[in-house]
Design an enzyme around this catalytic site. Structure first.
Site, short mmCIF file in Angstrom:
data_model
loop_
_atom_site.label_atom_id
_atom_site.label_comp_id
_atom_site.label_asym_id
_atom_site.label_seq_id
_atom_site.Cartn_x
_atom_site.Cartn_y
_atom_site.Cartn_z
N ASN A 167 0.72 0.88 4.84
CA ASN A 167 -0.42 1.15 5.69
C ASN A 167 -0.20 2.49 6.41
O ASN A 167 0.85 2.72 7.01
CB ASN A 167 -0.58 0.01 6.71
CG ASN A 167 -1.92 0.07 7.40
OD1 ASN A 167 -2.26 1.07 8.03
ND2 ASN A 167 -2.68 -1.00 7.26
N ALA B 248 -12.33 5.11 6.89
CA ALA B 248 -12.47 4.98 8.34
C ALA B 248 -13.93 4.98 8.80
O ALA B 248 -14.23 4.62 9.93
CB ALA B 248 -11.71 6.12 9.02
N CYS C 52 -18.63 21.77 -10.91
CA CYS C 52 -17.99 22.97 -10.36
C CYS C 52 -18.85 23.45 -9.22
O CYS C 52 -20.00 23.04 -9.10
CB CYS C 52 -17.83 24.06 -11.41
SG CYS C 52 -19.36 24.66 -12.09
P1 NAD Z 1 -12.65 3.44 -0.89
O1 NAD Z 1 -13.12 2.33 -0.03
O2 NAD Z 1 -12.97 3.43 -2.34
O3 NAD Z 1 -11.07 3.59 -0.78
C1 NAD Z 1 -10.36 3.58 0.43
C2 NAD Z 1 -8.90 3.26 0.12
O4 NAD Z 1 -8.17 3.27 1.33
C3 NAD Z 1 -8.74 1.88 -0.50
O5 NAD Z 1 -8.00 2.00 -1.68
C4 NAD Z 1 -8.05 1.09 0.58
O6 NAD Z 1 -7.18 0.10 0.03
C5 NAD Z 1 -7.28 2.14 1.32
N1 NAD Z 1 -6.98 1.80 2.71
C6 NAD Z 1 -7.76 1.13 3.61
N2 NAD Z 1 -7.15 1.07 4.79
C7 NAD Z 1 -5.96 1.68 4.65
C8 NAD Z 1 -4.88 1.92 5.53
N3 NAD Z 1 -4.93 1.55 6.80
N4 NAD Z 1 -3.78 2.59 5.05
C9 NAD Z 1 -3.71 2.99 3.75
N5 NAD Z 1 -4.71 2.77 2.87
C10 NAD Z 1 -5.83 2.14 3.33
O7 NAD Z 1 -13.19 4.76 -0.20
P2 NAD Z 1 -13.27 6.22 -0.83
O8 NAD Z 1 -14.48 6.32 -1.69
O9 NAD Z 1 -11.97 6.63 -1.40
O10 NAD Z 1 -13.60 7.07 0.47
C11 NAD Z 1 -12.62 7.21 1.49
C12 NAD Z 1 -13.22 7.86 2.70
O11 NAD Z 1 -13.56 9.24 2.45
C13 NAD Z 1 -14.53 7.22 3.14
O12 NAD Z 1 -14.56 7.14 4.54
C14 NAD Z 1 -15.57 8.17 2.66
O13 NAD Z 1 -16.77 8.09 3.42
C15 NAD Z 1 -14.89 9.49 2.85
N6 NAD Z 1 -15.46 10.51 1.98
C16 NAD Z 1 -15.11 11.80 2.16
C17 NAD Z 1 -15.63 12.78 1.34
C18 NAD Z 1 -15.28 14.21 1.46
O14 NAD Z 1 -15.91 15.03 0.87
N7 NAD Z 1 -14.26 14.55 2.16
C19 NAD Z 1 -16.50 12.45 0.33
C20 NAD Z 1 -16.82 11.12 0.17
C21 NAD Z 1 -16.27 10.17 0.96
#
Ligand code: NAD
Length: 552
Positions: free
Chosen positions: A238, A262, A405
């Protein structure tokens, strides 16, 4: 009740709908739920915590039959994943209009959203889940590659060679991080709480090692740093336990970020509990789960602040982690920046953003031919060439073959028109779908992410994505969507998406030129209006008419 089933988009040239413009959304919604693409297809969840393609299985099946029956001058309306009406419009109008997760601002709370969702009245559309243009992890891979590349350049590093990047989350989006780090020649340690998620990334080649013990992980990391070799290591655990543990041990990475979910307190896994216990608490006592989740995110951010204090480059990667910690009492949570103001905004000022396309034929060769066409169109762009070469070598297609891209104003229209010619000339087996993420220059209002720290303080003004959606609809995009909450969670963003089909016809060429010009054009306008000199210069250079823009 309609039962879940395994879904995969049809391939080949045989139509199931009355035209390619309708066949495209018909294939793409199914592609979003392909088990190779979606995180939890049985629940219609594509990625990003709870981002769904349709509200429920009955809505999904009805979307498919509605598209099969749709006439070439009709438009299907989808409200939070449920097909609600078909209207006669005209052939140049979008074939589908989508609105997902929208709530009137005063009621736009997670609690109200969850109440409605529990009653089956609304759905979380994320960005490309509910707008049917998710292409698997490659989409975010390109964005992460660009972000890390830009970070390295701004720090004065030739690349991430010999640099240690700590991050978390190997989900739909986060799973791209290890490969983006190694493509930039760095060494990545990625904490993931769910072994099954980590395993999946290991199987598709995105992460090179997955281990259970911190010692073993750090040995692998140190070895690669010493040898200046690119390497990615997934560590089961975690983040809210392991980030603070690394701080205590005095391990200071060069770069720290995070991609746990988050944005959704019920998806983030609180520290100090097993996955099973978390699953039980989530359904049994959501309020207590929320409290524990927020407390963990506070710990997580406090560790990131400590890394920053010790000299690491720390940034929020768009999941709203800082806001959660801030709401839980970490008053300095916003002391590290979001990735957009830190690394991406200069690109937005040029109308540059994520341009993706999908081969409806299902034939990988169609994508390789379009790769070559893009390289030929922009021979001077070495960064783009490097990406396309590495993508071909390292990216496994998920679902229908696709490519992404980052292209700017003028470039997107040029690429779209070239693809349309290739379809017309029979060089490709079938039409190409061209779309993008909602994370783009002029399509999103998200004060903790894409519009964080705007020069004129207009971070929360969502007139821009609304104008974007309307402009794309009148311009003739094949489908247009307007969403609330994707990426950073309910209450925190509004954004628009567009997808346009190159079916090889002259009518498509007209629409493509229009939409792929005005869509990035609005990105330049949004930033010029906010006073960014680079955007003002771009508007002038491209002759974009802005009646209130002062002449020199
Ligand atoms: P997801 O739900 O598919 O994956 C999240 C992962 O985090 C899961 O594998 C889960 O097991 C893990 N996880 C949960 N709590 C955890 C913890 N405390 N410690 C370690 N691992 C933990 O989500 P995702 O599609 O990978 O998206 C992740 C985040 O990024 C989301 O909040 C999403 O909105 C955000 N996001 C960012 C961008 C960007 O451009 N930067 C784009 C899309 C999404």
């Amino acid at each position: 009740m309609t039962e879940p089933r395994t879904v995969r988009a049809p391939r080949g040239t045989q139509l199931h709908c009355k035209s390619w413009l309708i066949e495209a959304p018909y294939r793409m919604i199914q592609n979003n739920l392909d088990p190779e693409v979606a995180e939890r297809p049985e629940d219609l969840v594509v990625y990003g915590g709870r981002g769904q393609a349709a509200r429920d299985w009955e809505s999904f099946e009805t979307i498919l039959t509605s598209l099969q029956e749709l006439d070439e001058d009709e438009t299907l309306l989808v409200q939070s994943g449920k097909p609600v009406a078909v209207f006669k419009t005209h052939p140049d109008a979008p074939r589908v209009l989508i609105a997902n997760s929208n709530l009137v601002p005063h009621w736009a709370t997670q609690e109200h959203f969850d109440e409605l969702a529990a009653r089956g009245l609304i759905m979380y559309g994320q960005m490309t889940a509910g707008s049917w243009i998710y292409i698997g992890t490659q989409g975010i891979l390109q964005g992460t590659y660009e972000t890390l590349g830009s970070l390295a350049r701004l720090r004065g590093w030739p690349s991430l060679r010999g640099k240690f990047v700590l991050t978390a989350g190997l989900g739909g989006m986060g799973g791209a991080q290890p490969l983006a780090i190694t493509m930039n020649e760095g060494v990545g340690l990625i904490i993931e709480v769910d072994p099954a998620r980590a395993q999946r990334r290991l199987e598709n080649g995105y992460v090179e090692f997955v281990v259970d013990e911190l010692e073993e992980a750090m040995t692998l990391v140190q070895e690669a740093l010493d040898g200046e070799e690119p390497r990615s290591v997934g560590l089961i655990g975690n983040a809210a336990d392991l980030y603070p543990e690394l701080v205590v041990r005095g391990v200071i990475p060069d770069v720290v970020t995070d991609q746990t979910p988050a944005h959704d307190v019920l998806s983030y896994v609180p520290n100090d509990m097993t996955l099973e216990a978390a699953a039980e608490l989530r359904t049994g006592d959501p309020q207590e789960y929320t409290r524990r989740s927020m407390a963990s995110m506070a710990r997580h951010v406090e560790a990131m602040l400590a890394f920053k204090q010790a000299g690491a480059e720390v940034f929020d990667y768009g999941n709203n982690l800082r806001q959660r910690a801030y709401d839980y009492g970490v008053s300095e949570a916003f002391e590290f920046p979001g990735f957009v103001p830190a690394y991406i905004r200069p690109l937005f000022c040029e109308g540059k953003g994520p341009f993706r396309w999908v081969a409806l034929s299902g034939d990988e060769e169609d994508i390789y031919k379009t790769d070559a066409a893009v390289m030929e169109l922009f021979p001077q762009d070495k960064h783009l060439h490097r990406w396309l070469r590495l993508a071909r070598e390292k990216v496994q297609f998920q679902g229908l073959p696709a490519r992404i891209c980052w292209l700017g104003y003028g470039e997107r229209a040029a690429a779209g028109l070239r693809f349309n010619q290739m379809v017309a000339g029979g060089e490709l087996q079938a039409p190409i779908v061209i779309g993008r993420d909602h994370l783009d220059a002029g399509s999103v209002a998200s004060p903790n992410r894409e519009t964080e720290g705007m020069l004129d303080g207009t971070d929360a003004v969502s007139d821009w994505p609304l104008l974007n959606a309307m402009l794309n609809a009148v311009g003739g995009a094949t489908w247009v969507s307007f969403h609330h909450g994707g990426g950073v969670g309910i209450g925190f963003s509004q954004h628009a998406g567009q997808v346009i089909v190159a079916d090889g016809t002259p009518e498509a060429a007209v629409r493509i030129e229009r939409v792929l010009t005005t869509d990035p054009g609005l990105g330049i306008v949004r930033h010029a209006d906010a006073g960014y000199p680079e955007a003002i210069a771009a508007a002038r250079r491209h002759g974009i008419k802005m009646p209130m823009l002062k002449q020199d």
